[in-house]
Enzyme design. Sequence first.
Site, mmCIF file in Angstrom:
data_model
loop_
_atom_site.group_PDB
_atom_site.id
_atom_site.type_symbol
_atom_site.label_atom_id
_atom_site.label_comp_id
_atom_site.label_asym_id
_atom_site.label_seq_id
_atom_site.Cartn_x
_atom_site.Cartn_y
_atom_site.Cartn_z
ATOM 1 N N ARG A 51 0.847 -1.204 0.000
ATOM 2 C CA ARG A 51 0.000 0.000 0.000
ATOM 3 C C ARG A 51 0.877 1.248 0.000
ATOM 4 O O ARG A 51 0.635 2.187 -0.741
ATOM 5 C CB ARG A 51 -0.917 -0.011 1.228
ATOM 6 C CG ARG A 51 -1.489 1.342 1.616
ATOM 7 C CD ARG A 51 -2.602 1.804 0.744
ATOM 8 N NE ARG A 51 -3.718 0.881 0.829
ATOM 9 C CZ ARG A 51 -4.716 0.851 -0.046
ATOM 10 N NH1 ARG A 51 -4.734 1.685 -1.052
ATOM 11 N NH2 ARG A 51 -5.685 -0.024 0.088
ATOM 12 N N ILE A 65 -0.468 6.867 8.479
ATOM 13 C CA ILE A 65 -1.483 5.867 8.830
ATOM 14 C C ILE A 65 -1.321 4.623 7.960
ATOM 15 O O ILE A 65 -2.143 4.358 7.085
ATOM 16 C CB ILE A 65 -2.898 6.449 8.689
ATOM 17 C CG1 ILE A 65 -3.050 7.142 7.335
ATOM 18 C CG2 ILE A 65 -3.217 7.410 9.813
ATOM 19 C CD1 ILE A 65 -4.474 7.239 6.860
ATOM 20 N N PRO A 66 -0.270 3.856 8.194
ATOM 21 C CA PRO A 66 -0.070 2.665 7.370
ATOM 22 C C PRO A 66 -1.218 1.672 7.538
ATOM 23 O O PRO A 66 -1.716 1.450 8.646
ATOM 24 C CB PRO A 66 1.245 2.085 7.879
ATOM 25 C CG PRO A 66 1.490 2.707 9.200
ATOM 26 C CD PRO A 66 0.759 4.005 9.219
ATOM 27 N N HIS A 67 -1.660 1.115 6.398
ATOM 28 C CA HIS A 67 -2.705 0.100 6.395
ATOM 29 C C HIS A 67 -2.530 -0.754 5.152
ATOM 30 O O HIS A 67 -1.796 -0.385 4.243
ATOM 31 C CB HIS A 67 -4.098 0.735 6.460
ATOM 32 C CG HIS A 67 -4.363 1.757 5.408
ATOM 33 N ND1 HIS A 67 -3.815 3.028 5.442
ATOM 34 C CD2 HIS A 67 -5.099 1.704 4.277
ATOM 35 C CE1 HIS A 67 -4.225 3.706 4.382
ATOM 36 N NE2 HIS A 67 -4.990 2.930 3.658
ATOM 37 N N GLY A 68 -3.191 -1.868 5.131
ATOM 38 C CA GLY A 68 -3.003 -2.824 4.047
ATOM 39 C C GLY A 68 -3.819 -2.499 2.810
ATOM 40 O O GLY A 68 -4.652 -1.596 2.794
#
Length: 152
Positions: A51, A65-68
């Site tokens: 991502r 805001i790391p997310h998959g």
Amino acid sequence: MSDGLTGLLDPRAVRLDAVAADRDDAIRQCGQALVDIGAVQAPYVDTMLARERSVPTYLGEGVAIPHGTTAGKDSVVRDALAVLRFPGGVDWNGETVSVCIAIAARGDGHVAVLAELAEVLLDPERARALREATTNEEIFSLLQPTEGAPAS
């Protein structure tokens, strides 16, 4: 979601003195925090890195805001957040990130989470306090819905 963001935050996923070599190391640590609390399976961490390569997750105010990716949703066991603070900062594509709020969400749960996070970060005082927080209590307090905010 009456507890707001704090309802998704396990105290074990709050790490206030993290150190990362670089952006990818910071993302791996965020993903590992979500794995450690049983919110995601290990393959989710790779989708967080994917991502970031396709759509950077730096929001501003020193926060990412790391997310998959969508493909990572199969690895999400339950919606959750992790908050990692990097007091020394992490280079994030030329920006300095001192707080990462990692998101794990099945379905479209991340949309509501992003909206609540944006409310926190649009207030420069709250964003500064988040960057400078040194206790879990401060993190939980800062992620509470603000007084007078419309009920969702």
